[in-house]
Write a protein that holds these residues in place. Structure first.
Motif, PDB file in Angstrom:
ATOM      1  N   ARG A 171       0.814  -1.240  -0.043  1.00 30.35           N
ATOM      2  CA  ARG A 171       0.087   0.051  -0.011  1.00 30.35           C
ATOM      3  C   ARG A 171       1.049   1.336  -0.147  1.00 30.35           C
ATOM      4  O   ARG A 171       1.564   1.430   1.016  1.00 30.35           O
ATOM      5  CB  ARG A 171      -0.966  -0.005   1.330  1.00 30.35           C
ATOM      6  CG  ARG A 171      -1.586   1.337   1.391  1.00 30.35           C
ATOM      7  CD  ARG A 171      -3.062   1.070   2.096  1.00 30.35           C
ATOM      8  NE  ARG A 171      -3.583   2.589   2.278  1.00 30.35           N
ATOM      9  CZ  ARG A 171      -5.039   2.472   2.644  1.00 30.35           C
ATOM     10  NH1 ARG A 171      -5.756   1.402   2.973  1.00 30.35           N
ATOM     11  NH2 ARG A 171      -5.605   3.575   2.559  1.00 30.35           N
TER      12      ARG A 171
ATOM     13  N   THR B 215      -0.097   4.616  -0.618  1.00 31.91           N
ATOM     14  CA  THR B 215      -0.770   5.874  -0.010  1.00 31.91           C
ATOM     15  C   THR B 215      -1.138   5.882   1.421  1.00 31.91           C
ATOM     16  O   THR B 215      -0.863   4.519   2.145  1.00 31.91           O
ATOM     17  CB  THR B 215      -2.092   5.948  -0.523  1.00 31.91           C
ATOM     18  OG1 THR B 215      -2.904   4.554  -0.599  1.00 31.91           O
ATOM     19  CG2 THR B 215      -2.171   6.408  -2.072  1.00 31.91           C
ATOM     20  N   ALA B 216      -0.940   7.018   2.126  1.00 35.48           N
ATOM     21  CA  ALA B 216      -0.744   7.175   3.618  1.00 35.48           C
ATOM     22  C   ALA B 216      -2.271   7.523   4.202  1.00 35.48           C
ATOM     23  O   ALA B 216      -2.655   6.983   5.079  1.00 35.48           O
ATOM     24  CB  ALA B 216       0.338   7.977   3.976  1.00 35.48           C
ATOM     25  N   SER B 217      -2.938   8.408   3.444  1.00 38.29           N
ATOM     26  CA  SER B 217      -4.179   8.774   4.131  1.00 38.29           C
ATOM     27  C   SER B 217      -5.252   8.903   3.000  1.00 38.29           C
ATOM     28  O   SER B 217      -6.369   8.884   3.412  1.00 38.29           O
ATOM     29  CB  SER B 217      -3.825  10.357   4.335  1.00 38.29           C
ATOM     30  OG  SER B 217      -3.649  11.176   3.528  1.00 38.29           O
ATOM     31  N   SER B 218      -5.106   8.493   1.839  1.00 38.03           N
ATOM     32  CA  SER B 218      -6.181   8.652   0.839  1.00 38.03           C
ATOM     33  C   SER B 218      -7.445   7.577   1.115  1.00 38.03           C
ATOM     34  O   SER B 218      -6.805   6.227   1.259  1.00 38.03           O
ATOM     35  CB  SER B 218      -5.595   8.423  -0.531  1.00 38.03           C
ATOM     36  OG  SER B 218      -6.596   8.098  -1.581  1.00 38.03           O
ATOM     37  N   SER B 219      -8.645   7.945   0.808  1.00 38.44           N
ATOM     38  CA  SER B 219      -9.570   6.930   0.969  1.00 38.44           C
ATOM     39  C   SER B 219      -9.676   5.852  -0.188  1.00 38.44           C
ATOM     40  O   SER B 219     -10.124   5.049  -0.200  1.00 38.44           O
ATOM     41  CB  SER B 219     -10.840   7.652   1.038  1.00 38.44           C
ATOM     42  OG  SER B 219     -11.057   8.351  -0.184  1.00 38.44           O
TER      43      SER B 219
ATOM     44  N   PRO C  78      -7.029   3.517  -1.768  1.00 39.90           N
ATOM     45  CA  PRO C  78      -5.634   3.265  -1.748  1.00 39.90           C
ATOM     46  C   PRO C  78      -5.055   2.878  -3.003  1.00 39.90           C
ATOM     47  O   PRO C  78      -5.876   2.318  -3.926  1.00 39.90           O
ATOM     48  CB  PRO C  78      -6.077   1.807  -0.787  1.00 39.90           C
ATOM     49  CG  PRO C  78      -7.232   1.586  -1.205  1.00 39.90           C
ATOM     50  CD  PRO C  78      -8.266   2.779  -1.366  1.00 39.90           C
TER      51      PRO C  78
ATOM     52  N   ASP D 180      -3.127  11.232  -2.010  1.00 36.86           N
ATOM     53  CA  ASP D 180      -3.221  11.635  -0.678  1.00 36.86           C
ATOM     54  C   ASP D 180      -3.892  12.792  -0.613  1.00 36.86           C
ATOM     55  O   ASP D 180      -4.759  13.294   0.351  1.00 36.86           O
ATOM     56  CB  ASP D 180      -1.950  11.405   0.073  1.00 36.86           C
ATOM     57  CG  ASP D 180      -1.575   9.871   0.553  1.00 36.86           C
ATOM     58  OD1 ASP D 180      -2.594   9.197   0.692  1.00 36.86           O
ATOM     59  OD2 ASP D 180      -0.461   9.742   0.688  1.00 36.86           O
TER      60      ASP D 180
ATOM     61  N   SER E  70      -7.906  12.621   0.645  1.00 38.42           N
ATOM     62  CA  SER E  70      -7.610  12.655   1.905  1.00 38.42           C
ATOM     63  C   SER E  70      -8.744  12.546   3.158  1.00 38.42           C
ATOM     64  O   SER E  70      -9.722  13.486   2.656  1.00 38.42           O
ATOM     65  CB  SER E  70      -6.591  13.603   2.578  1.00 38.42           C
ATOM     66  OG  SER E  70      -6.281  13.566   3.849  1.00 38.42           O
TER      67      SER E  70
END
Length: 474
Positions: free
Chosen positions: A330, A332-336, A338, A470, A474
């Protein structure tokens, strides 16, 4: 044979094509054994290029005779055809100086001939299983030597010399165009784990019987008292009688071998490992997908059958293993939405990645960004793979196939690949560059999932895309 002497009397080894996964792993093994290493490569791209830097492996991003300093006394040559011959100034210089030249499989074979070697082979799953086995053995204090053809997600090395058992990823691909033996046939395997057998590498094995032949030879070389663990599948069942040792079987379903039951998929997947005698051991794994549960079963079957770890050491090692890079990372860190990177060098590997996404993100629209990077994906003989490989996706964005080696096989065009996918009724988009891909993804709904699928550089999208997603989702 060029004999190296570990720790004392070290050699200075130059690796031409060091950005290959196997080459860099062997370079780390040799450094760990006490030798001085360096190398060069014109085709390095992330994550391997940054990995070389992280591991403090010195290398030059170009081929030049000047890279072979006077201290170099052994050259290890990568398998790419472009490295062999007068077009490579380093090869020419090594020949002029009379330096010993060999491929990395021969170097590994020579240096591990007195060690107890386990080879992990198979059409798919071998990198994950080799990395998992090395991780469990390391965590259990067994100090293994190992060579892994992929980068562990936890940041560990892909190669080590060690003092304990040696675990080598055994590739069926040929050593070079001049030496068409499968790499794993050089490794003098004492024990064996085979994860799968399906037709791959169509450019060098046009028929399944040609592809199957080195596996048959590998099985036939095993001693009668060897530990040979095989995934229970029709193709491996068909050739198991060529092996002098009685195989230990494993699979996803109850049978005569090891299997899993009560699988509960999630961010952490839990299941019960069942031995042939009915003994049960609860396990958890961070890995995604049903195929990775089966990988854990195979490695567990080997390690427990060999008595190399205790059940508790196995349980702890499996739970702490973070996987290998490009195998469902994965990004991405914060994206809805992925963004996940999968390894799609063959049909089976691509399907395993897609099925894992569908399993862990049920009901969410899946967009696949696909790069037909390997010869098999851009060879006319593999065109039928496109008929079913993307089943379950909402849409596919296809970037251009690379041009290297195009004249050596029946190369497909970008449009031929797009047309074949479109014939299945799946919405398909053509993208010539990274910006087109990014523009296409801006219209995704927040419940979407993006799978980047390739074994190549993917136009730099694994680095560029995650921060953009992100920011937008986010």
């Amino acid at each position: 044979m060029t004999k190296l002497v570990a720790k004392s009397g070290s050699r200075n080894i130059h690796f031409i094509g060091i950005a290959g996964a196997g080459m860099s792993a062997v370079a780390l093994m040799m450094r760990d054994a006490g030798h001085v290493i360096g190398g060069s490569d014109e085709a390095a791209f992330p994550p391997i290029s940054t990995y070389l830097e992280d591991q403090a492996i010195p290398f030059q991003p170009m081929l030049s005779a000047k890279n072979l300093g006077p201290e170099v006394d052994l050259v290890v040559l990568g398998g790419s055809a472009k490295l062999h011959g007068d077009a490579n100034p380093e090869f020419v210089e090594a020949v002029r100086r009379g330096l010993p030249i060999m491929g990395f499989p021969q170097l590994v074979a020579d240096q591990t001939q007195d060690r107890e070697v386990t080879v992990v082979a198979g059409s798919f799953g071998k990198s994950s299983c080799t990395a998992l086995m090395a991780h469990i053995l390391t965590a259990a204090g067994r100090d293994p030597g190992f060579m892994i053809g992929a980068i562990p997600s936890g940041g560990g090395p892909t190669g080590a010399w060690g003092t304990g058992p040696v675990v080598l990823e055994g590739d069926e691909y040929i050593i070079s165009q001049a030496d068409r033996r499968s790499k794993f046939l050089l490794y003098r395997a004492r024990h064996l784990l085979v994860t799968s057998l399906v037709h791959d590498h169509l450019n060098v094995f046009p028929t399944f019987s040609e592809y199957e032949a080195p596996f048959i030879e590998l099985l036939g070389r095993m001693a009668a008292d060897a530990l040979v663990v095989l995934r229970d599948s029709p193709s491996l069942r068909a050739i198991a009688d060529r092996c002098p040792a009685k195989p230990v079987w494993y699979g996803a379903h109850p049978g005569e071998g090891w299997h899993s039951e009560d699988v509960r998929f999630g961010d952490t997947t839990a299941f019960t490992l069942v031995s042939p005698k009915g003994q049960r051991l609860p396990l958890t794994t961070q890995l995604l997908g049903a195929h990775n549960v089966e990988n854990v079963v195979g490695v567990s079957a080997f390690l427990l059958s060999a008595g190399l770890v205790t059940p508790e050491q196995l349980r702890s090692g499996v739970a702490s293993f973070q996987g290998i890079r490009r195998r469902l990372d994965r990004l991405t860190a914060s994206s809805s939405v992925p963004v996940i990177e999968g390894f799609g060098s063959s049909y089976e590997k691509a399907r395993s990645a897609i099925e894992a996404i569908l399993l862990h993100y049920p009901g969410r629209p899946l967009t696949i960004v696909f790069e037909p990077h390997t010869f098999s994906w851009r060879n006319a003989e593999g065109l039928a793979w496109y008929d079913t490989v993307f089943e379950g996706a909402q849409q596919v964005i296809v970037i251009p196939p690379p041009g290297h080696g195009a004249a050596s096989h029946s190369q497909l065009t970008h449009d031929q690949i797009l047309d074949r996918i479109s014939e299945t009724g799946l919405p398909t988009r053509k993208a010539e560059g990274a910006d087109q891909v990014i523009d296409s993804l801006r219209s995704l709904t927040p419940d979407s999932v993006v799978l980047l699928l390739s074994s190549g550089p993917l136009l730099g999208l694994p680095d560029r895309l995650p921060p953009l997603m992100d920011a937008q989702f986010s």
